[in-house]
Design a protein around this motif. Sequence first.
Motif, PDB file in Angstrom:
ATOM      1  N   LEU A  30       0.819  -1.212   0.000  1.00 20.54           N
ATOM      2  CA  LEU A  30       0.000   0.000   0.000  1.00 20.54           C
ATOM      3  C   LEU A  30       0.850   1.258   0.000  1.00 20.54           C
ATOM      4  O   LEU A  30       0.445   2.295  -0.529  1.00 20.54           O
ATOM      5  CB  LEU A  30      -0.917   0.000   1.227  1.00 20.54           C
ATOM      6  N   PHE A  60      -2.519  -5.116  -4.767  1.00 16.56           N
ATOM      7  CA  PHE A  60      -3.403  -4.070  -4.243  1.00 16.56           C
ATOM      8  C   PHE A  60      -3.722  -3.053  -5.328  1.00 16.56           C
ATOM      9  O   PHE A  60      -2.895  -2.730  -6.176  1.00 16.56           O
ATOM     10  CB  PHE A  60      -2.735  -3.356  -3.068  1.00 16.56           C
ATOM     11  N   ARG A  88      -8.129  -5.706  -3.224  1.00 13.87           N
ATOM     12  CA  ARG A  88      -7.183  -6.546  -3.945  1.00 13.87           C
ATOM     13  C   ARG A  88      -7.875  -7.088  -5.176  1.00 13.87           C
ATOM     14  O   ARG A  88      -9.088  -7.110  -5.275  1.00 13.87           O
ATOM     15  CB  ARG A  88      -6.708  -7.704  -3.063  1.00 13.87           C
TER      16      ARG A  88
END
Length: 240
Positions: free
Chosen positions: A54, A85, A105
């Motif tokens: 992230l 992600f 995801r």
Amino acid sequence: TIFFAAMRSDLTLAESFFLACPILRDGLFIVGDPLTTISLPRAGWDVFGPVDTLESLDFSTPAASLPIHQTTWPNQTTAEHETRFVALRKRDTFGRTETGINITRFAATEIDDSTIAVSPPMDPIWPDLDHENWSPVYINQTLTAQIIWDRPLGLAQIATVELWTQVDELPASLAQTLITDPQSRIVSATIPAPESSTRYQFRATSDDGIIITTPWSAPVTPTSPDAGHDPLTIYSPIAS
């Protein structure tokens, strides 16, 4: 009104002009490239990513802008069953993006190398991905193996859970398809003690067919001690 409605429908400048003309006669003309099209704001999604972590997300420029009803995103950088992600920001009909983000995801499919924009199963908290050689509970010559999530299975996108075994160095095989309750966080499997060194692994599947696997357990042998650690006591967020 007709002219701008046609331009919003991806027609060219010339096509929009002719549709908007009440009659065709000398004196009606428009100046510009007749093949010009414009992209006016529409409701949809700005897609950022994909990334492995992230912290790597860059919100300065979206990787793609999708219509509101589009569910797939062509992407050649994700291998089959690999999950990464992606961040989504919703756009309204005026092209305004929301301030918040929706982190999810996604996983590649086998159809046209597209990428489904839905969440695959969430990783369990036990056994977690970094906890290799976890141990089933071994009591009275019976093994109890548990897989635990931090939320109910329905919210974790879990459709089915399987227990797989690997005896010695032989190929892995399916041992049990386990009963799942969408309201529960725990799936348990009770199996007889093995006759030779055996490892165990859980495989969870979503409604869309996306599969995640836990690490293999530590080898369990017929001479293993009659003891074990209860993962509910050690790893449950309620107990801790």
